[in-house]
Write a protein that holds these residues in place. Structure first.
Motif, short mmCIF file in Angstrom:
data_model
loop_
_atom_site.label_atom_id
_atom_site.label_comp_id
_atom_site.label_asym_id
_atom_site.label_seq_id
_atom_site.Cartn_x
_atom_site.Cartn_y
_atom_site.Cartn_z
N GLU A 1 36.46 36.50 36.70
CA GLU A 1 35.07 37.33 36.20
C GLU A 1 34.14 37.42 37.27
N ILE A 2 34.01 36.49 38.07
CA ILE A 2 32.59 36.47 38.98
C ILE A 2 33.12 37.05 40.22
N CYS A 3 34.16 36.68 40.96
CA CYS A 3 34.56 37.63 42.07
C CYS A 3 35.09 38.70 41.96
N GLY A 4 35.59 39.10 40.45
CA GLY A 4 36.21 40.36 40.30
C GLY A 4 34.97 41.36 40.26
N GLN A 5 33.92 41.14 39.64
CA GLN A 5 32.62 41.95 39.65
C GLN A 5 31.97 42.17 41.07
N ARG A 6 32.00 41.16 41.92
CA ARG A 6 31.41 41.06 43.16
C ARG A 6 32.59 42.19 44.08
N ASP A 7 33.65 41.97 43.84
CA ASP A 7 34.32 43.18 44.66
C ASP A 7 34.37 44.46 43.99
N LYS A 8 34.11 44.51 42.84
CA LYS A 8 33.94 45.97 42.14
C LYS A 8 32.74 46.54 42.56
N LEU A 9 31.65 45.58 42.89
CA LEU A 9 30.46 46.37 43.18
C LEU A 9 30.41 46.63 44.67
N HIS A 10 31.10 45.97 45.38
CA HIS A 10 31.39 46.19 47.10
C HIS A 10 32.10 47.43 46.96
N ALA A 11 33.23 47.62 46.17
CA ALA A 11 34.12 48.79 46.34
C ALA A 11 33.23 50.04 45.77
N ARG A 12 32.41 49.98 44.89
CA ARG A 12 31.84 51.25 44.39
C ARG A 12 30.61 51.45 45.30
N PHE A 13 29.82 50.54 45.65
CA PHE A 13 28.52 50.80 46.19
C PHE A 13 28.14 50.25 47.84
N GLY A 14 29.37 49.37 48.21
CA GLY A 14 29.16 48.85 49.51
C GLY A 14 28.15 47.81 49.73
N VAL A 15 27.87 47.20 48.61
CA VAL A 15 26.97 45.94 48.57
C VAL A 15 27.90 44.69 48.13
N ARG A 16 27.57 43.51 48.69
CA ARG A 16 28.11 42.38 48.10
C ARG A 16 26.99 41.48 47.27
N PRO A 17 26.77 41.53 46.05
CA PRO A 17 25.71 40.67 45.45
C PRO A 17 25.72 39.23 45.78
N ARG A 18 24.72 38.68 45.92
CA ARG A 18 24.60 37.26 46.11
C ARG A 18 24.11 36.66 44.81
N LEU A 19 23.50 37.26 44.15
CA LEU A 19 22.65 36.75 42.93
C LEU A 19 23.73 36.69 41.65
N PHE A 20 23.81 35.94 40.52
CA PHE A 20 24.77 35.95 39.57
C PHE A 20 24.18 35.59 38.29
N ARG A 21 24.06 36.25 37.29
CA ARG A 21 23.58 35.75 36.05
C ARG A 21 24.88 35.73 34.94
N PRO A 22 25.11 34.39 34.44
CA PRO A 22 26.21 34.16 33.39
C PRO A 22 25.78 34.93 32.18
N PRO A 23 26.60 35.60 31.51
CA PRO A 23 26.54 36.31 30.29
C PRO A 23 25.82 35.15 29.19
N TYR A 24 24.88 35.61 28.67
CA TYR A 24 24.10 34.92 27.50
C TYR A 24 23.42 33.80 28.14
N GLY A 25 23.65 33.62 29.36
CA GLY A 25 22.70 32.56 30.12
C GLY A 25 23.46 31.18 29.86
N VAL A 26 24.69 31.17 29.70
CA VAL A 26 25.62 29.92 29.24
C VAL A 26 26.51 29.70 30.47
N TYR A 27 26.48 28.30 30.78
CA TYR A 27 27.38 27.88 32.20
C TYR A 27 27.74 26.76 32.05
N ASP A 28 28.75 26.26 33.01
CA ASP A 28 28.99 24.89 33.15
C ASP A 28 29.11 24.44 34.58
N ASP A 29 29.73 23.34 34.85
CA ASP A 29 30.07 23.02 36.37
C ASP A 29 31.01 23.82 36.84
N THR A 30 32.04 24.02 35.98
CA THR A 30 33.11 24.97 36.42
C THR A 30 32.46 26.23 36.89
#
Length: 282
Positions: free
Chosen positions: A174-203
């Protein structure tokens, strides 16, 4: 003794002078006409009215102050440099800074109002758009326009799942896939990430680190339809707060993204704050 007649040339000159004097007197007889002529002389032709200042066009009473010079070494990069071989990215909803700035963020990309692009351009708003591929669909062109006027495009996963509890492979995809999608579309590599709904774990943090995420970005307050809603602490804006402007593309009667942004900017100005660029601090 009869007087000698004046020479013809002299008589003609005197007659002309008398006629000129009479003409001048006739033109000065009507004082109202003279006043009208003077008033007409003072009138200058005018062009079209000057357009309103951009801040007024977008509902503000004063222009936003320019943000201060950002720090030379952003927080997340300094943290990573001092970390271990595996350094999970910091998770934050607030930036520790003395600068009187807050940060505007937007999620998903559901609302795609072309006038919001105009607002960002005219006010020079340093906004951060956390994008989800499945929500954007075929509307990547709208975000290309936002990118062209200074917006930052960041990572909000491919499909917008709640990541907590999912296996590492799924979270990484999910995370790397969207990173690669944005790079392919816009030529940018996002450094910042927001988990959906603001929920996350150590994984999530391990997967984010493997996808070159430098910071996991939450929010301390969100602008809803009616007010600012704070997630923790005193319910007041503070320098360094990360703010989320929510949108609801399905609610046609609710305030638009532009209107919510205007309300938030008024609150920001009322606290003597301005808007900074999040990427300059993280």
């Amino acid at each position: 003794m009869r007087p000698r007649p004046w020479p013809r040339r002299t008589a003609a000159a005197l007659l002309a002078a008398v006629l000129l004097l009479l003409a001048g007197c006739a033109s000065s007889v009507d004082p109202i006409e003279r006043l009208g002529r003077k008033a007409a002389q003072r009138v200058r032709p005018t062009g079209p009215a000057a357009p309103p200042q951009p801040y007024r066009r977008w509902g503000l009473t004063a222009p936003l102050p320019a943000p201060p010079q950002p720090p030379a070494r952003p927080l997340s990069r300094a943290t990573a440099a001092a970390g271990r071989a595996f350094a999970p990215p910091p998770v934050l909803d607030h930036v520790d800074t003395p600068d009187r700035v807050v940060f505007l963020t937007y999620d998903d990309g559901a609302e795609r109002d072309p006038r919001f692009v105009d607002m960002v351009r005219e006010l020079r708003l340093p906004v951060s758009m956390f994008l989800t591929d499945s929500v954007i669909g075929p509307e990547y062109g709208h975000f290309a326009r936002l990118l062209s006027v200074g917006a930052a495009l960041e990572n909000h996963t491919l499909e917008h799942p709640a990541l907590r509890g999912l296996p590492y492979a799924g979270q990484r995809a999910e995370i790397c896939g969207q990173r690669d999608k944005l790079h392919a579309r816009f030529g940018v590599r996002p450094r910042l990430f927001r988990p959906p709904y603001g929920v996350y774990d150590d994984t999530t943090l391990r997967a984010a680190a493997d996808c070159q995420v430098s910071a996991v970005v939450l929010w301390r307050a969100s602008m809803t339809e009616t007010r600012l809603r704070f997630t923790r602490g005193r319910p007041a804006l503070r320098p360094g707060d990360i703010l989320l402007v929510t949108s609801d593309d399905d609610d046609l009667d609710g305030p638009t993204l532009r209107e919510r942004t205007t309300r938030l900017l008024r609150d920001i100005e009322a606290e003597g704050l301005t808007v900074g660029r999040l990427q300059d601090y993280l």
